[in-house]
Design a protein around this motif. Structure first.
Motif, PDB file in Angstrom:
ATOM      1  N   ARG A  26     -39.599  13.728  89.179  1.00 48.40           N
ATOM      2  CA  ARG A  26     -38.593  14.059  88.159  1.00 48.40           C
ATOM      3  C   ARG A  26     -37.356  14.628  88.844  1.00 48.40           C
ATOM      4  N   ALA A  27     -36.525  13.743  89.371  1.00 51.35           N
ATOM      5  CA  ALA A  27     -35.330  14.179  90.099  1.00 51.35           C
ATOM      6  C   ALA A  27     -34.347  14.898  89.194  1.00 51.35           C
ATOM      7  N   VAL A  28     -34.174  14.379  87.988  1.00 54.11           N
ATOM      8  CA  VAL A  28     -33.365  15.028  86.949  1.00 54.11           C
ATOM      9  C   VAL A  28     -34.229  15.017  85.697  1.00 54.11           C
ATOM     10  N   ASP A  29     -34.400  16.194  85.085  1.00 59.24           N
ATOM     11  CA  ASP A  29     -35.412  16.308  84.038  1.00 59.24           C
ATOM     12  C   ASP A  29     -34.867  17.057  82.819  1.00 59.24           C
ATOM     13  N   GLY A  30     -34.159  16.337  81.962  1.00 63.55           N
ATOM     14  CA  GLY A  30     -33.697  16.921  80.717  1.00 63.55           C
ATOM     15  C   GLY A  30     -32.483  17.815  80.853  1.00 63.55           C
ATOM     16  N   VAL A  31     -31.425  17.323  81.478  1.00 68.62           N
ATOM     17  CA  VAL A  31     -30.213  18.114  81.722  1.00 68.62           C
ATOM     18  C   VAL A  31     -29.189  17.849  80.612  1.00 68.62           C
ATOM     19  N   SER A  32     -28.598  18.934  80.086  1.00 61.13           N
ATOM     20  CA  SER A  32     -27.575  18.824  79.042  1.00 61.13           C
ATOM     21  C   SER A  32     -26.433  19.791  79.338  1.00 61.13           C
ATOM     22  N   PHE A  33     -25.200  19.315  79.211  1.00 63.65           N
ATOM     23  CA  PHE A  33     -24.015  20.159  79.319  1.00 63.65           C
ATOM     24  C   PHE A  33     -22.805  19.342  78.885  1.00 63.65           C
ATOM     25  N   GLY A  34     -21.689  20.032  78.649  1.00 66.20           N
ATOM     26  CA  GLY A  34     -20.443  19.371  78.302  1.00 66.20           C
ATOM     27  C   GLY A  34     -19.326  19.818  79.229  1.00 66.20           C
ATOM     28  N   ILE A  35     -18.349  18.941  79.460  1.00 66.46           N
ATOM     29  CA  ILE A  35     -17.193  19.253  80.300  1.00 66.46           C
ATOM     30  C   ILE A  35     -15.942  19.013  79.477  1.00 66.46           C
ATOM     31  N   ALA A  36     -15.080  20.018  79.400  1.00 65.51           N
ATOM     32  CA  ALA A  36     -13.862  19.926  78.603  1.00 65.51           C
ATOM     33  C   ALA A  36     -12.768  19.204  79.372  1.00 65.51           C
ATOM     34  N   GLU A  37     -11.808  18.671  78.662  1.00 70.03           N
ATOM     35  CA  GLU A  37     -10.672  17.993  79.287  1.00 70.03           C
ATOM     36  C   GLU A  37      -9.897  18.973  80.167  1.00 70.03           C
ATOM     37  N   GLY A  38      -9.583  18.539  81.394  1.00 66.64           N
ATOM     38  CA  GLY A  38      -8.830  19.367  82.324  1.00 66.64           C
ATOM     39  C   GLY A  38      -9.638  20.424  83.035  1.00 66.64           C
ATOM     40  N   GLU A  39     -10.937  20.475  82.817  1.00 66.89           N
ATOM     41  CA  GLU A  39     -11.792  21.500  83.420  1.00 66.89           C
ATOM     42  C   GLU A  39     -12.343  21.027  84.760  1.00 66.89           C
ATOM     43  N   THR A  40     -12.644  21.990  85.628  1.00 67.40           N
ATOM     44  CA  THR A  40     -13.425  21.710  86.835  1.00 67.40           C
ATOM     45  C   THR A  40     -14.788  22.361  86.656  1.00 67.40           C
ATOM     46  N   PHE A  41     -15.805  21.539  86.531  1.00 70.35           N
ATOM     47  CA  PHE A  41     -17.168  21.992  86.251  1.00 70.35           C
ATOM     48  C   PHE A  41     -17.977  21.886  87.529  1.00 70.35           C
ATOM     49  N   LEU A  56      -6.761  18.556  95.993  1.00 67.44           N
ATOM     50  CA  LEU A  56      -7.480  18.291  94.746  1.00 67.44           C
ATOM     51  C   LEU A  56      -6.911  19.115  93.593  1.00 67.44           C
ATOM     52  N   VAL A  57      -6.583  20.366  93.870  1.00 72.26           N
ATOM     53  CA  VAL A  57      -5.989  21.221  92.835  1.00 72.26           C
ATOM     54  C   VAL A  57      -4.638  20.664  92.391  1.00 72.26           C
ATOM     55  N   ASP A  58      -3.817  20.250  93.352  1.00 69.19           N
ATOM     56  CA  ASP A  58      -2.506  19.695  93.017  1.00 69.19           C
ATOM     57  C   ASP A  58      -2.633  18.410  92.203  1.00 69.19           C
ATOM     58  N   MET A  59      -3.565  17.532  92.603  1.00 75.59           N
ATOM     59  CA  MET A  59      -3.759  16.284  91.876  1.00 75.59           C
ATOM     60  C   MET A  59      -4.221  16.548  90.443  1.00 75.59           C
ATOM     61  N   GLN A  60      -5.091  17.528  90.268  1.00 73.69           N
ATOM     62  CA  GLN A  60      -5.564  17.855  88.924  1.00 73.69           C
ATOM     63  C   GLN A  60      -4.425  18.361  88.046  1.00 73.69           C
ATOM     64  N   ARG A  61      -3.575  19.187  88.627  1.00 75.88           N
ATOM     65  CA  ARG A  61      -2.464  19.744  87.864  1.00 75.88           C
ATOM     66  C   ARG A  61      -1.446  18.658  87.491  1.00 75.88           C
ATOM     67  N   GLU A  62      -1.164  17.761  88.420  1.00 78.04           N
ATOM     68  CA  GLU A  62      -0.152  16.736  88.176  1.00 78.04           C
ATOM     69  C   GLU A  62      -0.636  15.639  87.228  1.00 78.04           C
ATOM     70  N   ARG A  63      -1.950  15.321  87.266  1.00 79.37           N
ATOM     71  CA  ARG A  63      -2.457  14.163  86.526  1.00 79.37           C
ATOM     72  C   ARG A  63      -3.401  14.527  85.387  1.00 79.37           C
ATOM     73  N   ALA A  64      -3.563  15.823  85.122  1.00 79.37           N
ATOM     74  CA  ALA A  64      -4.437  16.285  84.035  1.00 79.37           C
ATOM     75  C   ALA A  64      -5.850  15.726  84.194  1.00 79.37           C
ATOM     76  N   LEU A  65      -6.402  15.854  85.397  1.00 81.77           N
ATOM     77  CA  LEU A  65      -7.726  15.315  85.698  1.00 81.77           C
ATOM     78  C   LEU A  65      -8.827  16.293  85.289  1.00 81.77           C
ATOM     79  N   THR A  66      -9.996  15.747  85.046  1.00 80.73           N
ATOM     80  CA  THR A  66     -11.208  16.526  84.820  1.00 80.73           C
ATOM     81  C   THR A  66     -12.146  16.273  85.990  1.00 80.73           C
ATOM     82  N   TYR A  67     -12.704  17.348  86.560  1.00 79.78           N
ATOM     83  CA  TYR A  67     -13.563  17.217  87.739  1.00 79.78           C
ATOM     84  C   TYR A  67     -14.990  17.668  87.434  1.00 79.78           C
TER      85      TYR A  67
END
Length: 337
Positions: A29-44, A202-213
Motif C-alpha cells: 500500500r504505497a499510497v493508502d487513502g490520502v485526501s487533501f485540497g490545494i488552493a489556487e496560487g498556494e504552495t502545498f 520558483l518563487v518568482d515564476m509563481q508570482r509572475e504566472r499565478a502558479l500553484t505548486y
C-alpha cells in the motif's frame, strides 16, 4: 480562495503475486487513502521519510502512475472541474498543458540525444500542435524566463551544470503555460550554493504566472521557506496537515516532532529536544491494524494497537491522525535552521 486540486481517498497499491498461477497474496500500500485540497496560487508541501509514498502520490495525481482507487478533481481554465483519474488518453494529453512536473534529477530527466531547443519545443508540439515559428518563440521565452540565453537552445544537456539543467527542466515544465506544477524534490540533487537560486526562481515564476505548486521534499528547511501548508506522510498515509508556521512552532503528531527535532542546528552545543523515535519503519507488508507509527512512538498505548487513528480536525484547519494529540506533553518551539 478557490480549490484548484482536490484529492479524495487516493490509493496506489502494488499487488504481490506468487505461485505458478501468479495469484495475488497481498499488496504493498504505497499510497493508502490520502485526501487533501490545494488552493489556487498556494504552495502545498509534502514531506516524510524516503519510501513513505510522497513521489508515488505526486505521480498518481498526474496519472504518470495509475491510481488503484480514489479521485483527483482539477479545476480547468474555464472554471469547470475535471476528474483526472477517469480521463481517457486524448483528454489526458490535452490536460497536460495545465499540469506539469519538475523531476528530482536534472541529469536523468533530460534526453541526452536532444538539444535543449528540441527538448523545450517537444511539449508544445505534442500537446498544442503549434507551428515551428511559434515553437521557436516559445523556446526563447522559456529560456529567458529562467535566465538562460537563446544560444543555449543549440547545446546539449551534458554541456550544462546541474543548476542550469534544473533551470532547463523548469523551463520545460512552464513552456506550456500550466496552472499547476508538481515539484518532486527539485533541489535535492543540487549543490547547496545553487539551491537558493533555483528556489528563488520558483518563487518568482509563481508570482509572475499565478502558479500553484505541490512541493515534494524531505528538506524541512526548504519546505518552511517555500510552502504555505504542509502534509506529513508516513507509510502511505497523511498523519498531520496544517499551516507551515504553526506546525514548525507546535507539531501535534509524534512523527512530525521527530522530523523537526532531527533538523541540523547551527548551535551544536545548545540542548536540543530528544528525537523520541527509534528504529526503522516497518515493512510495507508487516503493517497490521492500529497506528502504523506505534512501534516507534514513545507515547503509544493499547488503544494505538487496537484502532487506527483517523485524520481529524483539531481546529483552525489543523488535521492530525493521533489518538493522543491533545494530551501529548508540550515541546519547545522548533525553528528551522
Amino acid at each position: 480562495m478557490n480549490t484548484q486540486l482536490q484529492v479524495t481517498d487516493l490509493r496506489v497499491h502494488y499487488p504481490i503475486r506468487k505461485g505458478v498461477f501468479r495469484r495475488q497474496v497481498g499488496a504493498v500500500r504505497a499510497v493508502d487513502g490520502v485526501s487533501f485540497g490545494i488552493a489556487e496560487g498556494e504552495t502545498f508541501g509534502l514531506v516524510g521519510e524516503s519510501g513513505c509514498g510522497k513521489s508515488t502520490l505526486a505521480r498518481a495525481i498526474l496519472r504518470l502512475q495509475q491510481p488503484t482507487g480514489g479521485t483527483v478533481q482539477f479545476r480547468h481554465r474555464d472554471g469547470g472541474e475535471i476528474d483526472v483519474t477517469s480521463l481517457p488518453a486524448p483528454a489526458m494529453r490535452a490536460l497536460r498543458r495545465d499540469i506539469q512536473i519538475v523531476f528530482q534529477d536534472p541529469y536523468s530527466s533530460l534526453n541526452p540525444r536532444l538539444s535543449i531547443g528540441m527538448t523545450l519545443a517537444e511539449p508544445v508540439r505534442a500537446i498544442e500542435g503549434v507551428g515551428s515559428r511559434e515553437r521557436r518563440a516559445r523556446v526563447a521565452e522559456a529560456l529567458a524566463a529562467v535566465g538562460l540565453p537563446m544560444e543555449a537552445a543549440r547545446r546539449f544537456p551534458h554541456e550544462f551544470s546541474g543548476g542550469q539543467r534544473q533551470r532547463i527542466a523548469i523551463a520545460r515544465a512552464l513552456i506550456t503555460r500550466p496552472r499547476f506544477v508538481v515539484l518532486d524534490e527539485p533541489v535535492s540533487a543540487l549543490d547547496v550554493s545553487i539551491r537558493a537560486q533555483v528556489l528563488n526562481l520558483l518563487v518568482d515564476m509563481q508570482r509572475e504566472r499565478a502558479l500553484t505548486y505541490l512541493f515534494v521534499s524531505h528538506d524541512l528547511s526548504v519546505v518552511r521557506y517555500l510552502c504555505n501548508r504542509v502534509a506529513v506522510m508516513y507509510l502511505g498515509r497523511i498523519v498531520e496537515l496544517g499551516e507551515v508556521d504553526r506546525m514548525f512552532a507546535a507539531p501535534r503528531h509524534p512523527y512530525t516532532r521527530s522530523l523537526l527535532a532531527a533538523i541540523p542546528r547551527p548551535q551544536p552545543r545548545k540542548i536540543r529536544p530528544p528525537l523520541g523515535v527509534v528504529g526503522e519503519p516497518p515493512g510495507p507488508l508487516s503493517v497490521a491494524g492500529g497506528c502504523a507509527f506505534r512501534s516507534r512512538c514513545p507515547h503509544a498505548t493499547g488503544h494505538c494497537a487496537a484502532e487506527p487513528p483517523v485524520l481529524r480536525d483539531l481546529g483552525n484547519g489543523d488535521l492530525v491522525a493521533c489518538h493522543h494529540a491533545e494530551t501529548l506533553p508540550a515541546t519547545p518551539r522548533f525553528v528551522a535552521a
